[in-house]
Design a protein around this motif. Structure first.
Motif, PDB file in Angstrom:
ATOM      1  N   ALA A 221       7.568  19.265  -1.124  1.00  0.00           N
ATOM      2  CA  ALA A 221       8.659  18.186   0.041  1.00  0.00           C
ATOM      3  C   ALA A 221       9.625  19.619   0.387  1.00  0.00           C
TER       4      ALA A 221
ATOM      5  N   LEU B 229      -1.909  -4.645  -5.128  1.00  0.00           N
ATOM      6  CA  LEU B 229      -2.921  -2.751  -4.184  1.00  0.00           C
ATOM      7  C   LEU B 229      -3.692  -3.947  -2.939  1.00  0.00           C
TER       8      LEU B 229
ATOM      9  N   LEU C  47       6.932   6.487  -2.230  1.00  0.00           N
ATOM     10  CA  LEU C  47       6.945   6.950  -3.127  1.00  0.00           C
ATOM     11  C   LEU C  47       7.739   7.324  -4.542  1.00  0.00           C
TER      12      LEU C  47
ATOM     13  N   MET D 153       6.302  12.969 -10.096  1.00  0.00           N
ATOM     14  CA  MET D 153       7.264  12.019 -10.769  1.00  0.00           C
ATOM     15  C   MET D 153       6.163  11.276 -12.305  1.00  0.00           C
TER      16      MET D 153
ATOM     17  N   GLY E 133       3.231   8.396   0.825  1.00  0.00           N
ATOM     18  CA  GLY E 133       4.320   9.473   1.005  1.00  0.00           C
ATOM     19  C   GLY E 133       5.523   9.278   0.528  1.00  0.00           C
TER      20      GLY E 133
ATOM     21  N   LEU F 290      -5.748   6.194  -4.404  1.00  0.00           N
ATOM     22  CA  LEU F 290      -5.569   7.097  -3.416  1.00  0.00           C
ATOM     23  C   LEU F 290      -4.764   8.800  -4.290  1.00  0.00           C
TER      24      LEU F 290
ATOM     25  N   LYS G 113       3.377  11.620 -13.625  1.00  0.00           N
ATOM     26  CA  LYS G 113       1.939  11.084 -14.008  1.00  0.00           C
ATOM     27  C   LYS G 113       2.491   9.311 -13.938  1.00  0.00           C
ATOM     28  N   ARG G 114       3.626   9.191 -13.835  1.00  0.00           N
ATOM     29  CA  ARG G 114       3.788   7.741 -13.229  1.00  0.00           C
ATOM     30  C   ARG G 114       3.002   7.166 -11.925  1.00  0.00           C
ATOM     31  N   TYR G 115       1.311   7.115 -12.645  1.00  0.00           N
ATOM     32  CA  TYR G 115       0.933   6.876 -11.306  1.00  0.00           C
ATOM     33  C   TYR G 115       1.058   4.775 -10.828  1.00  0.00           C
ATOM     34  N   SER G 116       1.716   5.077  -9.756  1.00  0.00           N
ATOM     35  CA  SER G 116       1.961   3.722  -9.088  1.00  0.00           C
ATOM     36  C   SER G 116       1.605   2.852  -7.549  1.00  0.00           C
ATOM     37  N   GLY G 117       0.275   2.341  -8.220  1.00  0.00           N
ATOM     38  CA  GLY G 117      -0.193   1.756  -6.850  1.00  0.00           C
ATOM     39  C   GLY G 117      -1.342   2.479  -6.315  1.00  0.00           C
ATOM     40  N   VAL G 118      -1.987   3.056  -6.942  1.00  0.00           N
ATOM     41  CA  VAL G 118      -2.533   4.629  -6.433  1.00  0.00           C
ATOM     42  C   VAL G 118      -4.056   3.902  -7.005  1.00  0.00           C
ATOM     43  N   CYS G 119      -4.455   3.009  -7.806  1.00  0.00           N
ATOM     44  CA  CYS G 119      -5.675   2.721  -9.066  1.00  0.00           C
ATOM     45  C   CYS G 119      -6.573   2.510  -7.987  1.00  0.00           C
ATOM     46  N   LEU G 120      -7.663   2.408  -8.144  1.00  0.00           N
ATOM     47  CA  LEU G 120      -9.073   1.798  -6.768  1.00  0.00           C
ATOM     48  C   LEU G 120      -9.850   2.178  -7.564  1.00  0.00           C
TER      49      LEU G 120
ATOM     50  N   TYR H 256       7.741   2.819  -4.826  1.00  0.00           N
ATOM     51  CA  TYR H 256       6.609   3.157  -6.227  1.00  0.00           C
ATOM     52  C   TYR H 256       6.948   3.347  -7.855  1.00  0.00           C
ATOM     53  N   ASP H 257       7.576   4.567  -7.853  1.00  0.00           N
ATOM     54  CA  ASP H 257       8.228   4.972  -9.704  1.00  0.00           C
ATOM     55  C   ASP H 257       9.207   3.747  -9.786  1.00  0.00           C
TER      56      ASP H 257
ATOM     57  N   GLY I 199     -10.472   4.920  -0.646  1.00  0.00           N
ATOM     58  CA  GLY I 199      -9.552   4.718  -0.058  1.00  0.00           C
ATOM     59  C   GLY I 199      -9.149   3.684   1.249  1.00  0.00           C
TER      60      GLY I 199
ATOM     61  N   VAL J 103      -1.722  10.558  -3.112  1.00  0.00           N
ATOM     62  CA  VAL J 103      -0.490  10.150  -3.575  1.00  0.00           C
ATOM     63  C   VAL J 103      -0.347  10.174  -4.609  1.00  0.00           C
TER      64      VAL J 103
ATOM     65  N   TYR K  33       6.746   0.418 -10.997  1.00  0.00           N
ATOM     66  CA  TYR K  33       6.206   1.644 -12.145  1.00  0.00           C
ATOM     67  C   TYR K  33       6.847   0.156 -12.941  1.00  0.00           C
TER      68      TYR K  33
ATOM     69  N   HIS L 106       2.739  -6.114  -8.207  1.00  0.00           N
ATOM     70  CA  HIS L 106       2.500  -5.367  -7.316  1.00  0.00           C
ATOM     71  C   HIS L 106       0.921  -5.643  -7.068  1.00  0.00           C
TER      72      HIS L 106
ATOM     73  N   TYR M 219       1.061  -1.296  -0.022  1.00  0.00           N
ATOM     74  CA  TYR M 219       0.228   0.006   0.154  1.00  0.00           C
ATOM     75  C   TYR M 219       1.064   0.785  -0.049  1.00  0.00           C
ATOM     76  N   PRO M 220       0.677   2.371  -1.003  1.00  0.00           N
ATOM     77  CA  PRO M 220       1.476   3.237  -0.708  1.00  0.00           C
ATOM     78  C   PRO M 220       1.512   4.340   0.478  1.00  0.00           C
TER      79      PRO M 220
ATOM     80  N   ARG N  56      -6.322  -3.515   0.206  1.00  0.00           N
ATOM     81  CA  ARG N  56      -6.969  -2.585   1.185  1.00  0.00           C
ATOM     82  C   ARG N  56      -6.623  -1.831   2.154  1.00  0.00           C
TER      83      ARG N  56
ATOM     84  N   TRP O 177       0.871  13.540  -5.777  1.00  0.00           N
ATOM     85  CA  TRP O 177       2.693  13.813  -5.611  1.00  0.00           C
ATOM     86  C   TRP O 177       3.145  13.022  -7.127  1.00  0.00           C
ATOM     87  N   GLN O 178       2.212  11.678  -7.229  1.00  0.00           N
ATOM     88  CA  GLN O 178       2.915  11.467  -8.397  1.00  0.00           C
ATOM     89  C   GLN O 178       2.179  12.105  -9.734  1.00  0.00           C
TER      90      GLN O 178
END
Lengths: 564, 162, 555
Positions: C545, A45, A30, C478, A27, C467, C480-487, A33-34, C438, C470, A37, A43, A24-25, A47, C473-474
């Motif tokens: 940040a 995910l 990041l 990053m 801040g 999410l 728009k490299r969306y990694s591990g955030v899709c719900l 997680y990048d 989420g 997150v 990609y 991975h 679960y990602p 809940r 921030w991506q």
């Protein structure tokens, strides 16, 4: 070429053959997680982070490989705590990565900062806070080594954000500098112990093998165990964690012992003159009051962990090592013609088996929970992977689902974590996509991690959940019935959801079963369905788990159903 | 029974929490715990005094040995170990009693490290018994503050060779 | 007469005037549950122990009374860890009772044994393992005392099963005496005097108000100070409601997602008066660039907070309310009119804003509408992430104890159980949980609790199918490299609500927002509203940040 910590992290995972992470990602994660990609790592995910670690744990238990999970700092990390403790108590190789605030913010009560290093000390085999990217690779190598070697267990690595982003020169492949501890006994002492054990076996007239989770964890130990048992004609009982270490359909099998063990297993332990414990730890749920446990027996203990020897019960002889090696050594060492006769003993045990079989009442129109488990056993021919939650469902699953091979019965034995079974089933199915995976659940337990239905549906993880729905926290209710005069305080689950509708709301299949006749059909349908299925079995609400050793009692002094 | 356990550990931040955490988790009672580096700066020696029967001792040693950072654990037998403890003791004095306190200090070989109008601070290293005797004799004067390091110990090589 | 530990437990709680417990039973604490049947303490049975501790926390925040949570050993205890850390970071008075295996088995790795005292050492204000029944009453007294006094915080008490079965005489101590614990409430007069001098001399002062103002109940005193002096006041997330959100001198929230004018004011000020705030990284951004021109006055109950992150010129240790009273007695403001004028200009130049849309619901719009409808009638709980920040931006909190949010630990899943706890504490109030899709999924099992006890909380899911924070921030950092955030694969929240016996509603168009909210408020049942909002909406302003707080991205 310079590399970031995050890149080194992913590369090192790949070097360890990791292809699946549950996570679960957040801040501070990041950078990792990048990197994930494009990495060839799946991975999943979840809940809730609790789902991630239980899934990694289930994955590890069925595959024998390390389960990997990842959570962000603060609440992400603390949400792993129950799962870490679960894996720790059951010696499961899990490596958990947690994000952490940058090193310059450590100790400042920064946003989403928690001292997960300090928090997890009592519930990990080892843990790390990495403060220097140059150490990262080495730490990860150590962690994977520690998680899997000796007595396995969870290892946690806390990764501050700046450690992930700092660039360093390509690190060398580390040499492990972990302290190697020599054997704590001399070769002569070992030889003496071995000879003592062999002589105890040869003289025993009423031996019993008591096999635990250590046999499952030691690759190939189940074959060695079977060889020893058959060669020396010694009956075998297993713990909950040891289910599958010895085929429960085998004539020498006694099934499970302990608080909810079979009468014949507990009688055999109470009357035996030699108890050979292998990969087991004399847990209180097994021994009852320790002073009464196997009191007529000499006790031999085979274990990988020297600290387990003599922890609860004084033993007469012991050996330290992998269960497989030790069992093989014993099997080779004994000579069948030199053994005392076990004829009478085996006859006695068969008599007990006939006199005190596991049984349950069959009531007209009412589904007995045990019947559901039996039917799952029938319809899957004993070949499924079973995960359980904790409570009555767990004990019925243990009693009525006979396991013939290791790594097929997955349950939180030590910590007793409600909500473990469902995410563990997801992890198990991902590790073994070709096997049928059933989570045998209670209505209370299933609600604890019900959110992972989304994980199962999205990732097309085709697990089956069989809810033995009695509308109660059944095990606690049973204790209240038996020891508190039926004063049911806070164990009735009023306001239970409609599980069928929930399943549908998530895009899974939901089935409701209210009569015994529908039970086999529903199970068949669930098995045939190529998607997650939740079956809501409305079972007899006040059925109890029997036999039962009252807490603190002797294990041959069991309560049973009152004849009506 | 009391035992002195000598533990060698890898010296890095967090190692003490692991050792102390184990003692609380397993609810062993420790009387004292002293830690300091050895001849090798990467290795710390922790000396622990525990009370309990042989079975407790056996468990403590096995559990400690199981810790990843622990390099070795040994049970130092009292009669085969060199044990020392350091104490700093501040005693209340008057003009009348000052001499008597210094006299006691001299007998024990304790050093006077500080003095004020109404106190004397003594330093003494020695075996536990010597320290206890000194404390007992100083008590009537009034001990206003005391700090003790806890026991450190090494195996006595001369007794090993016999 | 000797009574059992379980009975001592109940009687001690009665002495502490505990009326509600949030919990989940288990083998080690059955004795207590048996006693509970004969007691008038109401027990709320949750569906996961995380729900119990967050509910106790929400109960404490909404009522000001300590929250009480009761769980079994092992997993029951470990399931509270996140909630304990949440309460610890936000200084919430919660007392957690955990069952434990019998003392003779501790250390044996017994069934459902875990060293919860060791685990929670760094996330409780204090914790206890009770080893003898004769100590039980005293320890409970101390636990409540420590939780509620000084800087409040969670205290955990571990109760072995045999201690609950053993018997002892019951004496509840009238007073507490703990040698190492003597909180100081009265501010040092010399320090207060020095602060008054600085205030009089300052040209560009700013008050930076935090959660301590809420905890201490210093709202009236703060308001008096602001009204007397006209000092512009900004607040942390935890401090929202410490000064009315619609007060003309209020600057809104500062920090990473603060208003541009609050951050500019802090950057330019020559005197920063921090009250019950702790210079958290989310408030300060890069420390070297935080209020670089200012002298600092820091009022806080916790001496350890003083100069922890920044060097403070005038620390005043004590209770915010008492100290502000002293300051108000003698305060003589300087002339700040030019400063106020400059700030008003910033307010006009950089207002909070978002692009309204006719077709797609903007998340900010939902929050504005909730505020518009219920204003001060509601208690608002939030989860963590984008929606939390939008609540901070667009909901004006005019009173304390109105906003329940996990500021320090940032715990997703806090909102629903906290709302349940608040509803138990304040049965006559309207309680909203503004949640992310989420976050809500993390604790949705507690819908069963809300339904069982008919707690009519309203859950407004700001559903962006990811999410969101997150993802933001991506998007920004990053590429728009969306990694591990899709719900995207979320449950049907309406169906889910219905399957729990709650009311499920959905709004997909802006025009539907208001009617759906009206309907939700009108039913006396738990309601879940699925607001299908714009997926890629971002929270602005934002300080990246590691940057100084004036270096904000505005869009």
């Amino acid at each position: 070429m310079k590399k970031t910590g995050a890149k080194i992290f992913v590369e090192t995972l790949l070097e360890h053959g990791v292809n699946t992470i549950f996570g679960y990602p957040g801040g501070v994660l990041l950078p990792i997680y990048d990197e994930l990609y494009h990495a060839p790592i799946r991975h999943i995910l979840t809940r809730h982070e609790q789902g991630a670690i239980h899934a990694a744990d289930g994955y590890a238990r069925v595959s024998g490989k390390v389960g990997v999970c990842m959570a962000t700092s603060g609440p992400g990390a603390t949400n792993l705590v129950t799962g870490l403790a679960t894996a720790f108590m059951d010696s499961v190789p899990v490596v958990a990565f947690t994000g952490q605030v940058s090193t310059h913010l450590l100790g400042n009560d920064s946003f989403q900062e928690a001292d997960i290093y300090g928090i997890s000390i009592p519930i990990t085999k080892y843990n790390y806070l990495v403060k220097d990217t140059a150490r990262l690779k080495e730490v990860m190598y150590e962690a994977f080594y520690l998680a899997t070697s000796g007595r396995p267990g969870p290892v946690l690595i806390d990764l501050p954000k700046d450690v992930q982003t700092t660039q360093i020169d390509e690190p060398k492949l580390p040499e492990l500098t972990l302290p190697l501890k020599g054997p704590h006994y001399t070769p002569e002492e070992r030889k003496r112990q071995l000879e003592l054990i062999l002589s105890l076996i040869s003289k025993a007239e009423r031996p019993v093998i008591y096999a635990g989770g250590g046999v499952i964890k030691s690759e190939g130990a189940e074959k060695a165990l079977r060889h020893l048992a058959e060669k020396a004609k010694i009956p075998v009982t297993t713990t909950l964690m040891g289910k599958g270490a010895f085929p429960e359909t085998h004539p020498l099998s006694l099934g499970m012992l302990g608080m909810h063990g079979t009468r014949y297993a507990n009688y055999a332990v109470a009357k035996c003159d030699l108890l050979i414990a292998v990969g087991a730890r004399f847990d209180d749920r097994v021994t009852g009051e320790p002073s009464t446990f196997a009191r007529e027996a000499k006790i031999v203990h085979l274990d990988i962990d020297p600290a387990e020897v003599g922890k609860i019960i004084q033993v007469d002889a012991y050996l330290i090592g992998q269960a497989k090696d030790l069992l093989q050594e014993l099997a080779e060492g004994i000579e069948p013609q030199g053994l005392a006769s076990h004829e009478e003993w085996l006859l006695q045990i068969d008599q007990w088996k006939r006199d005190f079989p596991l049984s349950y009442p069959k009531k007209e129109g009412v589904i007995s929970p045990q019947y559901v488990v039996e039917q799952i056993y029938e319809k899957t021919q004993g070949e499924a992977i079973i995960t359980t939650e904790v409570g009555q469902n767990q004990m019925w699953a243990a009693q009525y689902y006979k396991c013939s091979r290791p790594r097929s019965f997955i349950s939180s034995g030590g910590l007793g974590t409600m909500g473990y079974g469902f995410p563990a089933a997801i992890g198990a199915k991902i590790a073994c996509p070709d096997r049928i995976v059933f989570d045998i659940a209670g209505d209370g337990s299933f609600q604890m991690n019900i959110q992972e239905l989304a994980t199962a549906v999205y990732n097309k993880v085709n697990v089956k959940v069989a809810i033995l729905n009695n509308g109660f926290l059944g095990m606690v209710r049973q204790w209240q019935e038996l020891f508190y005069g039926r004063r049911y305080s806070q164990t009735r689950l009023s306001g239970n959801p409609d599980f069928v509708k929930i399943a549908e709301g998530y895009g899974a299949l939901g089935l409701r079963v209210e009569t015994p006749e529908e039970v086999p059909l529903a199970i068949e349908r669930a098995i045939a369905e190529d998607r997650p299925v939740v079956i809501d079995f409305h079972v007899d609400p006040e059925e109890n788990v029997y036999p039962m050793v009252p807490p603190g009692g002797a294990i041959n002094d069991m309560l049973d159903r009152k004849e009506k | 029974m009391r035992h002195i356990i000598s533990v060698l550990v890898r010296n890095h931040p967090g190692v003490l929490s692991h050792v102390v955490g184990l003692f609380t988790r397993r609810s062993y009672n420790i009387e004292s715990l002293a830690a300091g580096v050895t001849e090798n700066p990467e290795i710390t020696r922790i000396t622990i005094v525990v009370t309990g029967d042989d079975r407790v001792l056996d468990q403590v040693m096995k559990q400690v040995n199981k810790l990843v950072d622990v390099l070795s654990v040994s049970d130092l037998k009292y009669d085969q170990a060199i044990t020392r403890e350091l104490a700093i003791i501040t005693v209340k004095t008057t003009l009348q009693t000052r001499g008597a306190v210094i006299e006691i200090a001299n007998v024990f070989g304790a050093k006077v490290v500080d003095m004020s109008e109404d106190t004397i601070t003594l330093e003494l290293s020695g075996t536990e018994r010597v320290l206890q005797n000194l404390v007992r004799l100083l008590k009537p004067f009034g001990i206003s503050e005391m700090a003790r390091t806890g026991m450190i110990a090494l195996a006595m090589k001369s007794s090993e060779e016999q | 007469m000797k009574i059992s530990g379980s009975e001592i437990f109940i009687r001690s709680l009665k002495e502490e005037k505990v009326s509600h417990i949030f919990g989940f039973p288990g083998a080690t604490i059955l004795g207590i549950y048996n006693q509970l049947l004969d007691s008038d303490i109401q027990h709320i049975l949750v569906r996961h122990e995380q729900g119990a501790i967050h509910a106790a926390d929400g109960y404490a925040r909404a009522s000001g009374k300590p929250g009480v949570c009761l769980v079994t050993s092992g997993p029951g205890a470990t399931n509270t860890v996140t909630g304990v850390a949440t309460a610890f970071m936000d200084s919430i008075p919660v007392v957690i009772f955990t069952g434990q295996v019998p003392t003779s088995m501790i250390g044996n790795d017994a069934f459902q044994e875990v060293d919860i005292v060791g685990i929670t050492r760094s996330i409780t204000k204090h914790n206890y393992l009770v080893s003898q029944v004769k100590d039980l009453a005293r320890i409970i007294k101390e636990a409540f005392h420590i939780a509620t006094t000084g800087r409040p915080g969670p205290v955990l008490v571990d109760l072995p099963r045999d201690v609950l079965m053993d018997e002892a005489e019951f004496h509840y101590p009238a007073e507490v005496s703990i040698r190492g614990y003597k909180p100081n409430y009265i501010g040092h007069p010399k320090q207060i005097e020095a602060a008054l001098k600085l205030i009089a001399k300052a040209k560009r002062p700013v008050i930076y108000s935090g959660g301590g103002v809420i905890r201490s109940g210093a709202r009236q005193e703060l308001l008096e100070l602001v009204n007397k002096t006209n000092i512009p006041t900004t607040s942390t997330l935890m401090g929202l409601g410490g000064i009315p959100g619609d007060h003309p001198r209020f600057l809104g929230m500062l920090g990473m997602h603060g208003t541009k004018y609050a951050n500019l004011a802090v950057t330019e000020c020559d005197l920063l008066i921090a009250i019950g705030a702790r210079f958290d990284d989310r408030a300060t951004g890069k420390l070297e660039k935080f209020a670089p021109k200012a002298k600092y006055i820091h009022i806080d109950i916790d001496p350890a907070t003083i100069s922890k992150n920044v060097r403070v010129h005038i620390p005043i240790v004590g209770d915010a309310k008492l100290i502000l009273r002293e300051i108000n007695k003698a305060v003589v403001p300087g002339d700040y009119s030019a400063w106020i004028e400059r700030i008003e200009e910033w307010k006009r130049e950089f207002p909070l804003s978002y692009q309204q849309d006719d077709e797609i619901i903007k998340p900010q719009y939902v929050i504005e509408q909730i505020y518009d409808l219920v204003k001060d009638r509601a208690i608002i709980a939030t989860d963590v992430g984008q929606h939390q920040m939008w609540v901070a931006h667009y909901y004006k909190f005019n009173d304390r104890r109105m906003l329940l949010t996990s500021g320090g630990l940032g715990t997703m899943g806090y909102g629903l159980p906290a709302a349940i706890g608040a509803q138990v504490a304040c049965p006559d109030k309207l309680v909203f949980d503004i949640a992310g899709d989420g976050s809500f999924q993390m604790v949705l099992q507690e819908l069963a609790t809300a339904v069982q006890y008919n707690l009519p909380v309203k859950v407004a899911i700001i559903n962006n199918q990811c999410l969101g924070m997150v993802r933001q921030w991506q998007e920004l950092f990053m590429n728009k490299r969306y990694s591990g955030v899709c719900l995207k694969c979320a449950p049907d929240f309406v169906k889910l609500a219905e399957s729990y016996g709650a009311v499920g509603l959905r709004a997909s168009k802006p025009a539907e927002v208001r009617p759906v909210l009206n309907e939700a408020i009108s039913v006396n049942k738990p309601v879940v509203i699925d607001f299908r909002v714009a997926c890629e909406e971002n929270v602005f302003p934002m300080v990246p940040a590691g940057a100084g707080i004036e270096e904000m991205l505005l869009s």
